[in-house]
Design a protein around this motif. Structure first.
Motif, PDB file in Angstrom:
ATOM      1  N   ALA A 136     -23.205   7.884  49.954  1.00  0.00           N
ATOM      2  CA  ALA A 136     -22.017   8.344  49.224  1.00  0.00           C
ATOM      3  C   ALA A 136     -21.404   7.217  48.397  1.00  0.00           C
ATOM      4  N   SER A 137     -21.396   5.999  48.913  1.00  0.00           N
ATOM      5  CA  SER A 137     -20.813   4.868  48.190  1.00  0.00           C
ATOM      6  C   SER A 137     -21.602   4.537  46.935  1.00  0.00           C
ATOM      7  N   ALA A 197     -16.854   5.742  53.277  1.00  0.00           N
ATOM      8  CA  ALA A 197     -18.026   6.519  52.881  1.00  0.00           C
ATOM      9  C   ALA A 197     -19.315   5.862  53.375  1.00  0.00           C
ATOM     10  N   ALA A 239     -15.217   3.810  47.407  1.00  0.00           N
ATOM     11  CA  ALA A 239     -15.861   4.686  48.388  1.00  0.00           C
ATOM     12  C   ALA A 239     -16.009   3.988  49.734  1.00  0.00           C
TER      13      ALA A 239
END
Length: 186
Positions: free
Chosen positions: A13-14, A9, A4
């Motif tokens: 999000a990661s 990202a 990610a």
């Protein structure tokens, strides 16, 4: 998390990608902490963070089959002296962990090699723990006085310069009778 981040990202999000991957593999529980202040402190999610952070210090603990596995990782895109120092100290610790080796002696070796940094507050009082069931179940987290053959340990080393240089790295290892260690994660 690595994939990610490589795709650009955000922090949220990661880390959520890492949590989803653990869940997809059958994890019963996943806990994460991360740092937005270059690794100085760690915090859980309270609100989404939609920006990139570098370096990104992350802690992930995963429970599967009632056992917890954990690890610290530092993701960075430029040379990072604190990460290099922490990694060297982790290798020093792993080389010293053998059946019968005194925990206090390994702690002293790490402390002697830490300057010009000092121990990160997260790892200052516990560089290793026995890996077991949940904390309320035996063998708890007491490491004992010596390392024991056949036991699995979570080994963590962190450094800080109290300014911009902070890093925590870790490994999970099994201490073998022959004096070598099996590394499950680092």
């Amino acid at each position: 998390i690595v994939d990610a981040l490589a795709d650009g990202a955000s922090v949220t999000a990661s880390i959520l990608a890492g949590e989803r991957a653990a869940s997809d593999c059958g994890a019963q529980d996943v806990r994460t902490l991360f740092s937005v202040d270059r690794g100085r402190t760690l915090t859980p999610f309270t609100t989404p963070i939609d920006t990139l952070v570098t370096p990104l210090q992350v802690y992930v603990a995963v429970r599967q089959s009632n056992y917890w596995a954990e690890g610290f990782a530092l993701f960075f895109d430029q040379p990072h002296q604190a990460a290099e120092k922490a990694s060297a100290l982790l290798q020093l610790a792993l080389a010293a962990i053998k059946p019968g080796a005194k925990v206090a002696d390994v702690a002293r070796q790490i402390a002697a090699a830490t300057p010009p940094y000092r121990a990160h507050p997260v790892t200052a009082r516990a560089f290793a723990n026995v890996v077991g069931l949940a904390l309320e179940e035996p063998p708890h987290s007491n490491i004992g006085a010596t390392f024991v053959a056949g036991e699995i340990y979570s080994v963590r080393v962190g450094v800080t310069d109290d300014a911009q240089g902070h890093a925590i790295v870790s490994a999970m290892v099994r201490c073998r009778d022959d004096g070598r260690n099996d590394t499950f994660w680092s």
